[in-house]
Design a protein around this motif. Structure first.
Motif, PDB file in Angstrom:
ATOM      1  N   TYR A 173       0.865  -1.163   0.000  1.00 21.15           N
ATOM      2  CA  TYR A 173       0.000   0.000   0.000  1.00 21.15           C
ATOM      3  C   TYR A 173       0.909   1.221   0.000  1.00 21.15           C
ATOM      4  N   ALA A 174       0.772   2.085  -1.033  1.00 20.02           N
ATOM      5  CA  ALA A 174       1.717   3.183  -1.226  1.00 20.02           C
ATOM      6  C   ALA A 174       1.196   4.525  -0.750  1.00 20.02           C
ATOM      7  N   GLY A 175      -0.028   4.586  -0.194  1.00 20.22           N
ATOM      8  CA  GLY A 175      -0.556   5.832   0.320  1.00 20.22           C
ATOM      9  C   GLY A 175      -1.760   6.330  -0.481  1.00 20.22           C
ATOM     10  N   SER A 176      -2.208   7.534  -0.157  1.00 18.39           N
ATOM     11  CA  SER A 176      -3.388   8.079  -0.832  1.00 18.39           C
ATOM     12  C   SER A 176      -3.338   9.599  -0.854  1.00 18.39           C
ATOM     13  N   LEU A 177      -4.156  10.167  -1.747  1.00 18.62           N
ATOM     14  CA  LEU A 177      -4.331  11.605  -1.873  1.00 18.62           C
ATOM     15  C   LEU A 177      -5.809  11.924  -1.708  1.00 18.62           C
ATOM     16  N   GLU A 178      -6.117  13.038  -1.040  1.00 20.50           N
ATOM     17  CA  GLU A 178      -7.510  13.436  -0.828  1.00 20.50           C
ATOM     18  C   GLU A 178      -7.646  14.940  -1.014  1.00 20.50           C
ATOM     19  N   VAL A 179      -8.733  15.354  -1.635  1.00 17.01           N
ATOM     20  CA  VAL A 179      -9.093  16.776  -1.679  1.00 17.01           C
ATOM     21  C   VAL A 179     -10.530  16.921  -1.206  1.00 17.01           C
ATOM     22  N   ASP A 232       6.591  13.135   3.391  1.00 17.79           N
ATOM     23  CA  ASP A 232       5.785  13.621   2.266  1.00 17.79           C
ATOM     24  C   ASP A 232       4.382  13.984   2.720  1.00 17.79           C
ATOM     25  N   ALA A 233       3.905  13.257   3.716  1.00 22.46           N
ATOM     26  CA  ALA A 233       2.503  13.381   4.130  1.00 22.46           C
ATOM     27  C   ALA A 233       2.238  14.741   4.757  1.00 22.46           C
ATOM     28  N   GLY A 234       0.985  15.118   4.711  1.00 21.95           N
ATOM     29  CA  GLY A 234       0.604  16.381   5.324  1.00 21.95           C
ATOM     30  C   GLY A 234      -0.862  16.668   5.123  1.00 21.95           C
ATOM     31  N   HIS A 235      -1.353  17.602   5.887  1.00 19.50           N
ATOM     32  CA  HIS A 235      -2.746  18.040   5.815  1.00 19.50           C
ATOM     33  C   HIS A 235      -2.721  19.557   5.625  1.00 19.50           C
ATOM     34  N   ARG A 236      -3.068  19.979   4.436  1.00 21.86           N
ATOM     35  CA  ARG A 236      -3.002  21.395   4.088  1.00 21.86           C
ATOM     36  C   ARG A 236      -4.408  21.927   3.825  1.00 21.86           C
ATOM     37  N   ASP A 237      -4.615  23.185   4.146  1.00 24.11           N
ATOM     38  CA  ASP A 237      -5.924  23.777   3.884  1.00 24.11           C
ATOM     39  C   ASP A 237      -5.772  25.266   3.597  1.00 24.11           C
ATOM     40  N   PHE A 293      -6.245  19.549   1.293  1.00 26.76           N
ATOM     41  CA  PHE A 293      -5.484  18.532   0.567  1.00 26.76           C
ATOM     42  C   PHE A 293      -4.722  17.695   1.577  1.00 26.76           C
ATOM     43  N   ASN A 294      -4.966  16.397   1.550  1.00 30.14           N
ATOM     44  CA  ASN A 294      -4.295  15.465   2.442  1.00 30.14           C
ATOM     45  C   ASN A 294      -3.471  14.477   1.627  1.00 30.14           C
ATOM     46  N   GLN A 295      -2.245  14.282   2.045  1.00 32.19           N
ATOM     47  CA  GLN A 295      -1.391  13.251   1.455  1.00 32.19           C
ATOM     48  C   GLN A 295      -1.008  12.292   2.572  1.00 32.19           C
ATOM     49  N   SER A 296      -1.431  11.030   2.452  1.00 30.28           N
ATOM     50  CA  SER A 296      -1.223  10.040   3.513  1.00 30.28           C
ATOM     51  C   SER A 296      -0.108   9.077   3.126  1.00 30.28           C
ATOM     52  N   PRO A 297       0.735   8.686   4.074  1.00 31.91           N
ATOM     53  CA  PRO A 297       1.880   7.825   3.742  1.00 31.91           C
ATOM     54  C   PRO A 297       1.469   6.384   3.478  1.00 31.91           C
ATOM     55  N   GLY A 298       2.339   5.692   2.763  1.00 28.54           N
ATOM     56  CA  GLY A 298       2.152   4.270   2.532  1.00 28.54           C
ATOM     57  C   GLY A 298       2.701   3.445   3.683  1.00 28.54           C
ATOM     58  N   GLU A 299       2.585   2.130   3.568  1.00 29.41           N
ATOM     59  CA  GLU A 299       3.158   1.258   4.588  1.00 29.41           C
ATOM     60  C   GLU A 299       4.686   1.329   4.523  1.00 29.41           C
TER      61      GLU A 299
END
Length: 791
Positions: A365-371, A439-444, A406-412
């Protein structure tokens, strides 16, 4: 970006004439369709619009033979480009579309007049639209659409950020009765790419005061493959000569989407309304093959090499709710709340982490992106009588509050960790290393805006409009835009329209903060290139600066002609100047870059890049569209001819940051590869020739499309290539039997393919076609469809 496309008004009707290239003007009534895009006058029609509007019907979309909205629009609009890139990571799952050769995120998408959220993905690799995060048009089910209104004109003063190249407004079906079901099946002539789909919609009355219309579609696409055996130089890292081990084509897709659109009267002068959509898309795409002797392989795991896969799941959700009505005598109001969400996850399969050795897992699992987007709007409109004018002035004003995340979540851990493997071995999952915790973060951010708009018929012949908008963003500051438009009818058969406007596009949160590492083949050689956020210290050391908004100035001038009954011709010229255009820098590679990164503790990465406002561009072009309805005793034929020419020129490239020439780097932030992608990466011209013949219960349609030449530049000029113009032909025949309809059709029936790549740039001959080909490289497609409708 006020383009004369307003003249496109006739275009809109013209586009009506092509079910495979546009919408046909029903009984010549298309010019009298009331529009809701680009104007706040409540009874403005296509023929009266001061802006060029294309009206695309569901029949036109469905007649294109595709189940994808973006592909359908590209086949009916001469100025829309929708290539089908492959081996482009997440871009295989969420493909971007271009209007007038500009960036995909320079087009604003609305649904029922409300701003649609963008996708979480940012397109990074060698595809048109590199560096953009546009709206995912294919998440919207065609079965839900009443019509599509395309405003080919700058509209930032009316709608805010992103509306530089134009506006696409998807109007949902809203009837309280009727509906239909359809089943579709198709396959490419090469024997792959099987597709099947079920779709339907239905309307229901909510007593005597409202309606609810629901729609849905679900389908499956098998992958296509146009790869060939490797013919390059032999060696332990070369793939087998006698086998096709690479895959190159469309991914495997499972997708489903549902929507609703409803309204209910409250009292005598107000209505509650709401609409929403939900879609899931499951996509399996391919990377580059790793041969058995490749340094990135572990023969104990894959003795014959391996082809890694990227498994993306895109989840898209939206809902809008509001109240509209009339206050007092004639104040119209609309208060609404708009929520949008997209999540894109990455699972890497049939892979390994070389640095973990023979015990490496083969899936991660390499992570995810969310808006997420939340928008609150309040709008007021009032016709104001002015004594010296015969007609009232429509005055509109309003305010908007928008919150974005914008959220970038890390992978395993195993997807990105650098284990104890060989020195200089790229760490992380092969084909797509997982997102790291850093790399991960929660930006708004938040923004608010106010606007005012005046539009009026000053005389029987002259109409004009003026609009202004002020916006304040929490992350980069304020901006102001304005627009002036006018239309003068010399006679009922001749009208002239023109527009001048300023516009802007705010840098997306993804462009400011996204970070990742991905394998890029540059000149046939693999490089592991890292995308740095602009505030990353390493990016700053390479010359990165905080992003600011793009600013545009648009000019349009057009002519609308209707010299004979049933004949409509529009000619629209436009110019779009964009300053501080946001693009992704060149891939900064070479031994000096590798050493530069290693001194900063970044190992196993051989290149870097970041976003920058380094370019000013000028886009000029013209649209010519004509339609003619020919009626005779046994039926009627709607003819359509469409032409678009669009040329983008780079006017300025900001001076190279001194950081890129220090310490032996000797790099160019914006080199010839990226310059070529902007200026000649898409066809400069496109021609549509089509007709629809209706006779009795039969309907026959045909469209011939010519895609102009395009080019791909390389860091080495010797590897540049220009790909010639190509024609494709689409045909279909439908028979109506009571409530049933039966359709048989073929797209690209003469099996046209783009010119082939020279082997030196196509990974040892395995990838014969350019990924930016405007009509893809899958060949002929044949399909059949059965439908049942009720009233």
């Amino acid at each position: 970006m006020i383009r004369i496309r307003r003249l496109t008004v006739a275009i809109a009707a013209s586009l009506a004439a092509l079910p495979a290239a546009a919408q046909s003007p029903k009984d010549a009534d298309s010019l009298e369709t009331v529009i809701v895009t680009g104007t706040r006058v409540v009874d403005r029609t296509v023929s009266e619009s001061t802006s060029p509007i294309d009206i695309i019907t569901p029949a036109a979309l469905e007649a294109t033979g595709t189940i994808e909205l973006a592909t359908a629009l590209a086949r009916v609009l001469p100025s829309l480009n929708f290539p089908r890139p492959a081996i482009s990571d997440g871009t295989d799952a969420v493909k971007p579309a271009q209007l007038r050769g500009l960036a995909p995120d320079q087009v604003l998408v609305l649904v029922n007049g409300k701003r649609r959220h963008t996708t979480a993905l940012i397109n990074l690799n060698d595809s048109q639209g590199r560096g953009s995060s546009p709206v995912d048009l294919n998440a919207i089910p065609i079965a839900a659409i009443e019509r599509v209104e395309v405003l080919r004109d700058g509209a930032s003063a009316q709608y805010g950020s992103d509306a530089i190249a134009g506006v696409v407004n998807i109007v949902l079906k809203g009837s309280d009765k009727g509906g239909g079901l359809s089943a579709r099946y198709g396959q490419f002539s090469a024997g792959d790419g099987e597709q099947y789909q079920l779709a339907g919609d239905a309307g229901f009355a909510l007593g005597e005061r409202g309606f609810l219309h629901v729609a849905g579609q679900a389908g499956h696409n098998d992958q296509t493959d146009r790869a060939r055996p490797y013919i390059g130089a032999p060696g332990p890292a070369a793939p087998p000569y006698d086998k096709v081990v690479q895959r190159y084509g469309d991914p495997e897709i499972d997708q489903g989407a549902v929507s609703y659109n409803g309204e209910f009267g409250v009292g005598e002068r107000a209505s509650l309304y709401s609409f929403g959509m939900a879609s899931n898309r499951d996509v399996l795409s391919n990377g580059f093959f790793r041969p058995a002797g490749d340094s990135r392989n572990i023969p104990a795991i894959y003795p014959n090499g391996f082809l890694p896969n990227i498994h993306n799941v895109s989840k898209d959700r939206s809902i809008v709710a509001g109240l509209r009505g009339v206050l007092g005598a004639d104040w119209n109001y609309d208060v609404s709340y708009n929520y949008g969400y997209n999540k894109l996850s990455f699972d890497i399969e049939n892979t390994l982490n070389r640095s973990l050795g023979p015990t490496s897992p083969t899936a991660f699992y390499a992570g995810s992106l969310e808006v997420t987007q939340n928008v609150a709007n309040v709008d007021f409109t009032k016709p104001i009588a002015v004594g010296w004018l015969e007609y009232p002035i429509t005055f509109a004003f309003g305010a908007e509050r928008r919150d974005e995340k914008f959220n970038q979540s890390p992978g395993e851990l195993g997807s990105y960790v650098d284990g104890d493997g060989p020195v200089n071995t790229p760490p992380g999952a092969q084909v797509f290393p997982g997102f790291k915790p850093e790399d991960a973060g929660h930006r708004d951010r938040s923004s608010w805006s106010v606007y005012a708009d005046f539009e009026a018929d000053l005389t029987d012949k002259l109409s004009a409009g003026v609009a202004g908008r002020y916006e304040d963003y929490s992350d980069f500051g304020t901006t102001t835009s304005g627009k002036f438009s006018a239309r003068y009818a010399f006679t009922d058969a001749v009208a002239l329209r023109g527009t001048v406007s300023s516009g802007f596009r705010a840098p997306s949160l993804q462009q400011q903060f996204f970070q990742s590492t991905a394998t890029n083949f540059i000149g046939g050689v693999p490089f592991d290139v890292r995308t740095f956020a602009v505030d990353n210290p390493t990016a700053i050391a390479l010359g990165a600066e905080p992003l600011k908004a793009e600013e545009s100035t648009n000019y349009g001038l057009g002519l609308v002609l209707s010299p004979a009954e049933g004949l409509y011709v529009t000619i629209d010229a436009y110019r779009i100047d964009i300053d501080d255009r946001i693009i992704l820098s060149e891939n900064l590679i070479g031994p000096a870059v590798t050493a530069f990164l290693e001194t900063r503790g970044i190992f196993g990465v051989t290149g870097g890049r970041y976003f920058t406002n380094a370019v000013d561009t000028k886009t000029t072009g013209v649209d010519v569209i004509g339609t003619y309805k020919w009626t005779f005793a046994s039926g009627e034929v709607d003819w359509t001819v469409g032409y678009n020419y669009s040329k983008t020129k780079i006017e300025r490239i900001a001076p190279n940051p001194p950081e890129l020439t220090a310490g032996g780097l000797n790099l160019q932030r914006i080199g010839r590869v990226e310059q070529g992608r902007i200026t000649i990466g898409a066809p400069r011209d496109k021609v549509l020739l089509g007709g629809v013949w209706k006779t009795g219960d039969w309907t026959f349609s045909g469209t011939a499309t010519r895609y102009g030449e395009f080019s791909a530049l390389n860091a080495s000029p010797a590897l540049d290539q220009t790909f010639g113009a190509k024609w494709t032909v689409d045909v279909s025949a439908s028979y109506q039997l009571d409530r049933w309809s039966f359709t048989l059709g073929g797209d690209n029936i003469f099996d046209a393919y783009p010119d082939e790549f020279v082997f030196a740039t196509s990974n040892g001959g395995q990838l014969p076609y350019p990924r930016n080909a405007p009509f893809g490289f899958n060949g002929a497609f044949v399909y059949g469809k059965v439908g049942y409708a009720w009233e």
